[in-house]
Motif scaffolding. Structure first.
Motif, PDB file in Angstrom:
ATOM      1  N   LEU A   6     -75.060 -31.715  64.869  1.00 23.80           N
ATOM      2  CA  LEU A   6     -74.138 -31.013  63.798  1.00 23.80           C
ATOM      3  C   LEU A   6     -73.966 -29.747  63.790  1.00 23.80           C
ATOM      4  CD1 LEU A   6     -72.526 -32.071  61.419  1.00 23.80           C
ATOM      5  CD2 LEU A   6     -74.386 -32.043  60.088  1.00 23.80           C
ATOM      6  N   GLY A   7     -73.173 -29.074  64.692  1.00 23.27           N
ATOM      7  CA  GLY A   7     -73.070 -27.537  64.688  1.00 23.27           C
ATOM      8  C   GLY A   7     -74.232 -27.035  64.928  1.00 23.27           C
ATOM      9  N   VAL A 175     -71.282 -27.064  57.344  1.00 20.15           N
ATOM     10  CA  VAL A 175     -70.259 -28.187  57.697  1.00 20.15           C
ATOM     11  C   VAL A 175     -69.139 -28.080  57.053  1.00 20.15           C
ATOM     12  CG1 VAL A 175     -72.136 -29.709  58.468  1.00 20.15           C
ATOM     13  CG2 VAL A 175     -71.238 -29.963  56.175  1.00 20.15           C
ATOM     14  N   GLY A 202     -70.778 -27.127  61.553  1.00 27.44           N
ATOM     15  CA  GLY A 202     -70.500 -28.635  62.071  1.00 27.44           C
ATOM     16  C   GLY A 202     -69.132 -29.214  61.925  1.00 27.44           C
ATOM     17  N   SER A 262     -68.817 -33.853  65.464  1.00 27.54           N
ATOM     18  CA  SER A 262     -70.149 -34.189  65.372  1.00 27.54           C
ATOM     19  C   SER A 262     -70.238 -35.666  65.024  1.00 27.54           C
ATOM     20  CB  SER A 262     -71.139 -33.591  64.443  1.00 27.54           C
ATOM     21  OG  SER A 262     -70.847 -32.150  65.000  1.00 27.54           O
TER      22      SER A 262
END
Ligand code: NAD
Length: 316
Positions: A6-7, A175, A202, A262
């Motif tokens: 996630l990122g 995110v 993300g 993601s």
């Protein structure tokens, strides 16, 4: 189920995320048994990411998801829970005071000590300058206080993401959640991905079925798409049905193909939908997408490609 980074957060989330808005009866009534069974099967199938909001069903989604997660009796670190703040059934409030209170209320409903992700929900309905100067600093404090591990923003118009990301210190946001912009009928998020990657956030893509447009049952009555877009999607669904193909499977697989994203959040309300969506991901990994069906559906949707709808207030 494939896990993706996630990122730069260090978290790994399943490529399919469980969108819990249907647990708030947003897409028709869902019994508690059905909700529990759906969450359990999703988790057992490798889905570790669950997304909700106080807005969905007027807090019902958070309560139902919280109960279903507790019933798993799984270690807290084995699942990732995202919720939101600032949007409620009775309106929007992105003030620092409200979002700070909001997370405490969400934690109580979810029966959790912390959430993994706290996002400002649909920021185009607030003042973006308030989001930058007041709401995000409040979320940073909540992160420091351990109420959430990560923070983010969500919304429909893609321009909101760069507006905010260009105005907060680098690394502030973890995110972004975009919806209805990376599915077969609208892939406009794709153009923004290099920018988002450069910002280190993300990327979560929600609504791969375009909130029901790309299903054989069709969208809910409240769906905001234009009649033209609705009829193009209906024609694409009818074409798939005639050929013995499932438009929802194709649409989900299309969104999953982009590995810069993601997680793809799909709203699920039954064990059958969980089974189908997990099977779609497995089939994609094993044999790829049905290119012929995809190009036929893309051709049908072409006249309405990247068509969206207005959302939010005019920003001054
Ligand atoms: P979606 O595109 O995921 O479509 C959901 C609809 O498709 C529901 O009616 C569901 O019952 C149905 N469905 C799911 N699997 C199916 C299958 N295999 N076959 C047929 N129908 C199927 O739209 P969504 O639920 O709006 O989006 C997913 C999630 O993303 C939400 O639940 C929510 O968690 C999140 N989301 C967030 C925002 C935001 O933050 N602003 C906006 C939209 C969605």
């Amino acid at each position: 189920m494939e896990l993706r980074e996630l990122g730069r957060t260090g978290l790994k989330v399943s490529s399919i995320g469980f969108g819990a808005s249907p647990l708030g009866n947003v897409f028709g009534t869902v019994s508690e048994e059905q909700a529990n069974a759906s969450v359990r099967l999703a988790f057992q199938s490798g889905i570790n990411f669950f997304d909700t909001s106080p807005y969905y069903g007027g807090t019902l989604s958070e309560k139902v998801l919280g109960k279903a997660l507790k019933a798993l009796e799984a270690p807290r670190s084995s699942y990732v829970v995202a919720t939101k703040c600032g949007r409620y059934v009775d309106g929007f409030d992105f003030s620092a005071e409200r979002v700070t209170r909001s997370v405490e209320e969400s934690l109580e409903r979810l029966q959790l000590d912390y959430v993994d992700i706290l996002q400002c929900h649909d920021i185009e309905f607030g003042s973006l300058d308030q989001i930058v100067n007041e709401t995000i600093p409040a979320l940073v404090k909540l992160k420091e206080a351990g109420k959430t591990r990560l923070i983010g923003i969500t919304g429909l118009p893609l321009g909101i993401f760069s507006y905010v990301l260009d105005r907060v210190p680098p690394g502030t946001l973890d995110v972004v959640l975009s919806y209805c912009h990376y599915s077969v009928n609208d892939s406009s998020l794709g153009d923004l991905i290099p920018y988002l990657k450069a910002k280190g956030v993300g990327i979560i893509n929600a609504s791969p079925l375009s909130m029901g447009l790309l299903t054989h049952a069709g969208p809910p009555p409240w769906h905001p798409a234009s009649p033209q877009l609705k009829s193009a999607c209906e024609a694409a669904a009818a074409h798939c049905k005639e050929k013995g193909k499932n438009i929802s499977k194709l649409a989900l697989q299309y969104s999953l193909l982009n590995k810069e994203i993601s997680s793809v959040l799909v709203g699920m309300k039954s064990v059958e939908q969980v089974e189908e969506n997990v099977a779609a991901a497995r089939e994609l990994a094993n044999s790829g997408i049905d290119e012929e069906a995809l190009s036929e559906v893309e051709a049908i949707l072409k006249p309405a490609k990247n068509q969206s709808w207005p959302s939010g207030i005019q920003q001054s």
